[in-house]
Design a protein around this motif. Structure first.
Motif, PDB file in Angstrom:
ATOM      1  N   GLN A 331       0.811  -1.235  -0.153  1.00 39.58           N
ATOM      2  CA  GLN A 331      -0.091   0.013  -0.112  1.00 39.58           C
ATOM      3  C   GLN A 331       0.842   1.332   0.005  1.00 39.58           C
ATOM      4  OE1 GLN A 331      -2.605  -0.650   3.402  1.00 39.58           O
ATOM      5  NE2 GLN A 331      -3.926  -2.133   2.041  1.00 39.58           N
ATOM      6  N   GLY A 332       2.032   1.250   0.125  1.00 40.12           N
ATOM      7  CA  GLY A 332       3.050   2.250  -0.271  1.00 40.12           C
ATOM      8  C   GLY A 332       3.375   3.079   0.813  1.00 40.12           C
ATOM      9  N   TYR A 333       3.138   2.801   2.168  1.00 38.10           N
ATOM     10  CA  TYR A 333       3.495   3.664   3.292  1.00 38.10           C
ATOM     11  C   TYR A 333       4.421   3.054   4.204  1.00 38.10           C
ATOM     12  CZ  TYR A 333      -0.180   0.624   5.750  1.00 38.10           C
ATOM     13  OH  TYR A 333      -0.627  -0.207   6.108  1.00 38.10           O
ATOM     14  N   ALA A 334       5.103   1.687   3.746  1.00 42.38           N
ATOM     15  CA  ALA A 334       6.032   1.191   4.572  1.00 42.38           C
ATOM     16  C   ALA A 334       7.424   2.002   4.814  1.00 42.38           C
ATOM     17  CB  ALA A 334       6.430  -0.240   3.967  1.00 42.38           C
ATOM     18  N   PRO A 335       7.879   1.817   5.768  1.00 40.74           N
ATOM     19  CA  PRO A 335       9.362   2.300   5.856  1.00 40.74           C
ATOM     20  C   PRO A 335      10.326   1.459   5.082  1.00 40.74           C
ATOM     21  CG  PRO A 335       8.299   2.206   7.958  1.00 40.74           C
ATOM     22  CD  PRO A 335       7.433   1.272   7.397  1.00 40.74           C
ATOM     23  N   ASP A 336      11.283   2.136   4.463  1.00 40.52           N
ATOM     24  CA  ASP A 336      12.439   1.437   3.756  1.00 40.52           C
ATOM     25  C   ASP A 336      12.799   0.183   4.536  1.00 40.52           C
ATOM     26  OD1 ASP A 336      12.109   3.481   2.016  1.00 40.52           O
ATOM     27  OD2 ASP A 336      13.907   4.354   2.504  1.00 40.52           O
ATOM     28  N   GLY A 337      12.669  -1.133   3.620  1.00 35.43           N
ATOM     29  CA  GLY A 337      13.219  -2.180   4.272  1.00 35.43           C
ATOM     30  C   GLY A 337      12.233  -3.079   5.296  1.00 35.43           C
ATOM     31  N   LEU A 338      11.027  -2.465   5.331  1.00 29.78           N
ATOM     32  CA  LEU A 338      10.072  -3.251   6.225  1.00 29.78           C
ATOM     33  C   LEU A 338      10.132  -4.569   6.162  1.00 29.78           C
ATOM     34  CD1 LEU A 338       8.319  -2.951   8.837  1.00 29.78           C
ATOM     35  CD2 LEU A 338       6.287  -2.361   7.270  1.00 29.78           C
ATOM     36  N   VAL A 339       9.765  -5.223   4.778  1.00 29.90           N
ATOM     37  CA  VAL A 339       9.520  -6.398   4.559  1.00 29.90           C
ATOM     38  C   VAL A 339      10.618  -7.336   4.734  1.00 29.90           C
ATOM     39  CG1 VAL A 339      10.173  -6.553   2.139  1.00 29.90           C
ATOM     40  CG2 VAL A 339       8.182  -7.936   2.876  1.00 29.90           C
ATOM     41  N   ASP A 340      11.951  -6.580   4.813  1.00 32.13           N
ATOM     42  CA  ASP A 340      13.143  -7.341   5.167  1.00 32.13           C
ATOM     43  C   ASP A 340      13.222  -7.846   6.383  1.00 32.13           C
ATOM     44  OD1 ASP A 340      13.879  -7.849   2.560  1.00 32.13           O
ATOM     45  OD2 ASP A 340      14.905  -5.791   2.333  1.00 32.13           O
ATOM     46  N   THR A 341      12.577  -7.016   7.412  1.00 36.17           N
ATOM     47  CA  THR A 341      12.709  -7.452   8.844  1.00 36.17           C
ATOM     48  C   THR A 341      12.132  -8.678   9.169  1.00 36.17           C
ATOM     49  OG1 THR A 341      10.569  -6.220   9.280  1.00 36.17           O
ATOM     50  CG2 THR A 341      12.637  -4.934   9.518  1.00 36.17           C
ATOM     51  N   TYR A 342      11.219  -9.040   8.160  1.00 36.53           N
ATOM     52  CA  TYR A 342      10.528 -10.504   8.249  1.00 36.53           C
ATOM     53  C   TYR A 342      11.468 -11.574   8.544  1.00 36.53           C
ATOM     54  CZ  TYR A 342       8.319 -14.803   6.838  1.00 36.53           C
ATOM     55  OH  TYR A 342       7.736 -16.045   6.665  1.00 36.53           O
ATOM     56  N   THR A 343      12.424 -11.745   7.468  1.00 35.91           N
ATOM     57  CA  THR A 343      13.525 -12.679   7.749  1.00 35.91           C
ATOM     58  C   THR A 343      14.207 -12.571   8.883  1.00 35.91           C
ATOM     59  OG1 THR A 343      13.564 -13.058   5.388  1.00 35.91           O
ATOM     60  CG2 THR A 343      15.644 -13.336   6.480  1.00 35.91           C
ATOM     61  N   ARG A 344      14.570 -11.046   9.250  1.00 36.59           N
ATOM     62  CA  ARG A 344      15.502 -10.887  10.080  1.00 36.59           C
ATOM     63  C   ARG A 344      14.965 -11.296  11.558  1.00 36.59           C
ATOM     64  NH1 ARG A 344      16.891  -6.043   8.304  1.00 36.59           N
ATOM     65  NH2 ARG A 344      15.663  -4.765  10.054  1.00 36.59           N
ATOM     66  N   GLU A 345      13.425 -11.143  11.603  1.00 39.52           N
ATOM     67  CA  GLU A 345      12.996 -11.359  12.979  1.00 39.52           C
ATOM     68  C   GLU A 345      12.599 -12.918  12.969  1.00 39.52           C
ATOM     69  OE1 GLU A 345      11.144  -6.801  13.555  1.00 39.52           O
ATOM     70  OE2 GLU A 345       9.599  -8.605  13.514  1.00 39.52           O
ATOM     71  N   ARG A 346      12.004 -13.509  12.133  1.00 34.68           N
ATOM     72  CA  ARG A 346      11.750 -14.929  12.113  1.00 34.68           C
ATOM     73  C   ARG A 346      12.637 -15.976  11.868  1.00 34.68           C
ATOM     74  NH1 ARG A 346       7.853 -15.511  15.290  1.00 34.68           N
ATOM     75  NH2 ARG A 346       7.229 -17.708  14.197  1.00 34.68           N
ATOM     76  N   HIS A 347      13.652 -15.685  11.185  1.00 33.19           N
ATOM     77  CA  HIS A 347      14.744 -16.626  10.778  1.00 33.19           C
ATOM     78  C   HIS A 347      15.209 -17.250  12.179  1.00 33.19           C
ATOM     79  CE1 HIS A 347      18.266 -18.868   9.295  1.00 33.19           C
ATOM     80  NE2 HIS A 347      17.470 -18.974   7.900  1.00 33.19           N
ATOM     81  N   PRO A 348      15.558 -16.458  13.148  1.00 31.34           N
ATOM     82  CA  PRO A 348      16.484 -16.670  14.304  1.00 31.34           C
ATOM     83  C   PRO A 348      15.325 -17.564  15.268  1.00 31.34           C
ATOM     84  CG  PRO A 348      16.836 -14.502  14.100  1.00 31.34           C
ATOM     85  CD  PRO A 348      15.704 -14.754  13.081  1.00 31.34           C
TER      86      PRO A 348
END
Length: 506
Positions: A331-348
């Motif tokens: 929807q175009g309002y995400a801060p830069d790199g928000l979707v990449d925090t998914y791997t960063r938070e869930r992979h561990p």
């Protein structure tokens, strides 16, 4: 073109579809099976223990009551909403086949716990879960197409296309939720690494002729483990053969009877086997959960043994973490790199679950080393500290995302704060927006900026127990993005809101 195509209509894919639909995204779910429901998803073979973390996810989206009804559960799994203090859990499960005593859980040692209607796990079935989620997805405008097998993927800079049966399904993003043998994972080129198995496990529905000398429940023996379920003839067992028999050939009645006799140490007889499936403790994980515009969630991203019942909990956690982030990106309002925090938070978290199940398999090994470790673990589980440690792990209360905040609550699952008017945080999260709770006497947060009101709820007032806090910012997934004590600085809240909620739509 859809905003998101999800491949797989199991619990993880459907929960993710609901999260995206709740945020207003256009979602298409593609499922290989031609129709919902099967004996492997219904009671008894489809029975699953849903841990507290997953129960809370349903509660926070207003789906707990429908799930309880669909599951035939007539009382809430946790304490009543008006309870002042958390109550001991009714069940803690087991560690490597060693059943834990819930009375030994020291609730005072668990950080930031407040009573809520979803503090306990529950028994349900895959069929019940998928029924509730399918109905919710339909109400949110999600389209589900069944009997569709994805055979190829093509990615571009702005879209991804799934090819299936002569049809092309285009979307801005695609998420593979298609299980441990994920087609999406292979077609997109994800690297999948891990460890090989120690055992072959079996789940079956059989007619037992006798003798009736084997014990009910979970039984860890010197030669393996077997489970005699409450439903007649519903049996599970684990044979430490190095995973040699898993799906390599159809197990016969004679083979299953021999394994059951060996691991139970009895002369039990199977007169007929109606259904049987096998599994192993192979533990594998994708090295990243995103490649371009393709993401993975659930068993498509990680596989492991079912010991401890962590798989469903892990997958639903993936869906809740990814859903709001992907919606904000679409929807175009995400801060830069928000979707990449998914791997960063869930992979561990996924890596921890793999190690947790590996440790249990190692403890169960039917050799002198395994037996010695079992004795040590039993001693530890006989203590309050030992049982509390295990409960903290399996319930998810120990998970903390590294969000960079200084307050010890930041990055943790939010307590279910209850305001003076009876409003609970769980209720405020039902529409999928973030929540700002202001406990300060001078209302330091006041109304957040108008540009954020579409994705941030503001609630102010005294709380039944504010844990000494002045204000809390809770992400849509229930994780605390920022917290501070009573004399907090409004500027710090604004920085956290900018970091996680972004600015106006672009």
């Amino acid at each position: 073109m859809h905003d998101v195509v999800i491949v797989g209509a199991g619990p993880v894919g459907l929960f993710l579809a609901c999260e995206l639909g709740l945020a207003g995204c256009s979602v298409l779910v593609l499922e290989r099976e031609p129709a919902p429901g099967s004996p492997w998803r219904a009671d008894p073979l489809g029975m699953r223990g849903l841990p507290a973390g997953s129960v809370e996810a349903f509660y926070r989206r207003g789906m707990l009551d429908p799930l309880l009804t669909a599951s035939g559960v007539h009382d809430a799994p946790g304490p009543y909403p008006e309870a002042d203090e958390p109550r001991p859990p009714r069940g803690v499960g087991h560690l490597a086949g060693m059943v834990l005593d819930p009375a030994k859980v020291d609730l005072a040692a668990l950080p930031f716990r407040l009573p809520n209607p979803a503090m306990d796990g529950m028994l349900t079935s895959l069929e019940a879960i998928e029924t509730v989620l399918s109905e919710r997805a339909s109400k949110l405008g999600v389209e589900i197409r069944r009997g569709v097998t994805v055979s190829a993927l093509t990615q571009g800079d702005e879209s991804v296309v799934a090819h299936a049966g002569g049809h092309a399904y285009a979307a801005r993003w695609l998420v593979g939720c298609d299980g441990g043998r994920s087609a999406v994972r292979g077609l997109a080129g994800f690297e999948f690494t891990g460890s090989e198995p120690l055992f072959t496990g079996y789940v079956m529905l059989a007619t037992v002729a006798g003798p009736d000398e084997w014990s009910p429940g979970i039984n860890l023996t010197p030669t393996g483990m077997y489970l005699r379920m409450p439903a007649e003839g519903h049996i599970g067992m684990m044979d430490f053969d190095g995973g040699a028999f898993d799906r390599s050939r159809q197990p016969t009645r004679d083979h299953l009877q021999a394994v059951l006799r060996r691991v139970s140490g009895t002369g039990v007889t199977l007169s007929d086997v109606h259904r049987v499936s096998s599994f192993t403790d192979r533990a594998m994980q994708a090295t990243t959960y995103r490649l371009g515009r393709v993401l993975l969630a659930g068993d498509a991203a990680h596989i492991h043994s079912p010991l401890g019942g962590q798989g469903l909990n892990l997958g639903i956690g993936d869906a809740v973490n990814l859903g709001w982030k992907l919606a904000a990106t679409v929807q175009g309002y995400a801060p830069d790199g928000l979707v990449d925090t998914y791997t960063r938070e869930r992979h561990p978290v996924g890596a921890w679950v793999l190690d947790w199940t590996r440790a249990q398999a190692a403890v169960m090994r039917p050799d002198p080393h395994g037996q010695a470790v079992q004795a040590l673990i039993r001693d530890l589980l006989g203590t309050r500290d030992g049982t509390t440690h295990v409960y903290e792990k399996v319930s998810g209360t120990s998970i903390r995302c590294d969000l960079g905040g200084e307050h010890p609550l930041t990055g943790r699952n939010a307590p279910d704060f209850r305001l003076g008017d009876g409003t609970r945080l769980g209720g405020l999260l039902q529409d999928g927006r973030a929540v700002a709770l202001d406990f300060s006497t001078d209302r330091r947060l006041r109304e957040p900026a108008a540009s954020r009101l579409s994705r941030l709820r503001y609630a102010a007032g005294t709380a039944k127990n504010d844990l000494g806090l002045g204000a809390v910012l809770v992400r849509p997934d229930g994780i605390v993005a920022w917290a501070d004590d009573r004399d907090f600085d409004r500027t710090a809240f604004d920085r956290a809101a900018d970091q996680w909620l972004g600015g106006p739509k672009t």
